[in-house]
Write an enzyme that holds these catalytic residues in place. Structure first.
Site, PDB file in Angstrom:
ATOM      1  N   ASP A  52       1.025  -1.272  -0.009  1.00  0.00           N
ATOM      2  CA  ASP A  52       0.015   0.103   0.013  1.00  0.00           C
ATOM      3  C   ASP A  52       0.817   1.173  -0.039  1.00  0.00           C
ATOM      4  OD1 ASP A  52      -1.865   2.045   0.232  1.00  0.00           O
ATOM      5  OD2 ASP A  52      -3.185   0.670   1.828  1.00  0.00           O
TER       6      ASP A  52
ATOM      7  N   ARG B 184      -0.081   4.485  -0.595  1.00  0.00           N
ATOM      8  CA  ARG B 184      -0.833   5.624  -0.274  1.00  0.00           C
ATOM      9  C   ARG B 184      -0.292   6.324   0.742  1.00  0.00           C
ATOM     10  NH1 ARG B 184      -6.842   3.059  -0.377  1.00  0.00           N
ATOM     11  NH2 ARG B 184      -5.609   1.500   0.974  1.00  0.00           N
TER      12      ARG B 184
END
Ligand SMILES: [Zn+2]
Length: 209
Positions: free
Chosen positions: A129, A131
């Protein structure tokens, strides 16, 4: 990252099936992407504001792909915000958990060969991930939101926002429909990414043949 700043360039009224929203366009010091805030009502100075931090998913949001639940989550979030009459959807341009559309399509091909969504990203040399939620935090501060109720199934997102100094008063679940095309994806999110989802373990996973 902590030096990241955002600038609201302009906002415009966007009428939708759920009512009138304002769409605000931001620039920032971290990347050249067009991050957005889509809000309804008087959010400045407001507490317990319904907030969805949504990461762009072209395939799910625009095309209605059933490989993931992004389009459905987006829709549910706008419905919840409209029911309240006040709320913010922060739309972050971080396609495919931050890896971009091209790499996401490559990851889909690896998934079709039997890898789950986390392993596919790792095989392509990305984090599970990638992000970044500092942008979302700065946008919420710019809008003057005092505290939020976060619409998410992802406790890590809640913690990331708190670490960025956002006051989160509660979490509101957004459970989307489980079907054959997204079952494996949702299960991976629940098992490997700590998402809080209720998936019936007796349901046969279409991709686990
Ligand atoms: Zn998606």
């Amino acid at each position: 990252m902590s030096n990241l700043t955002v600038s609201r360039i302009t906002c415009a009224r966007i009428p939708t099936a759920y009512g009138n929203f304002q769409l605000c366009y931001y620039t920032n010091t971290h990347d050249n992407k067009e991050h957005l805030a889509f809000y309804m009502g008087e959010v400045s100075g407001a507490s317990d504001v319904y907030v969805r931090i949504h990461s762009e998913c072209f395939t799910g949001d625009v095309l209605g792909s059933r490989r993931c639940d992004c389009g459905e989550q987006l829709d549910l979030a706008l419905q919840r915000i409209a029911e309240q009459g006040v709320g913010v959807l922060v739309y972050l341009r971080q396609e495919g958990r931050g890896i971009g559309l091209l790499e996401k399509l490559r990851a889909y091909n690896l998934q079709d060969l039997g890898h789950d969504t986390v392993d596919a990203n790792l095989l392509l040399g990305h984090g599970a991930d990638d992000r970044n939620y500092a942008l979302a935090a700065r946008i919420l501060e710019d809008l003057g939101v005092v505290s939020i109720k976060l619409l998410t199934n992802n406790p890590l997102k809640l913690e990331a926002l708190q670490a960025e100094g956002i006051s989160v008063s509660s979490r509101i679940a957004l459970e989307s429909e489980v079907h054959a095309d997204n079952q494996h994806y949702l299960r991976t999110k629940a098992q490997r990414m700590q998402h809080l989802l209720h998936i019936d373990p007796s349901q046969r996973d279409a991709s686990e043949r």
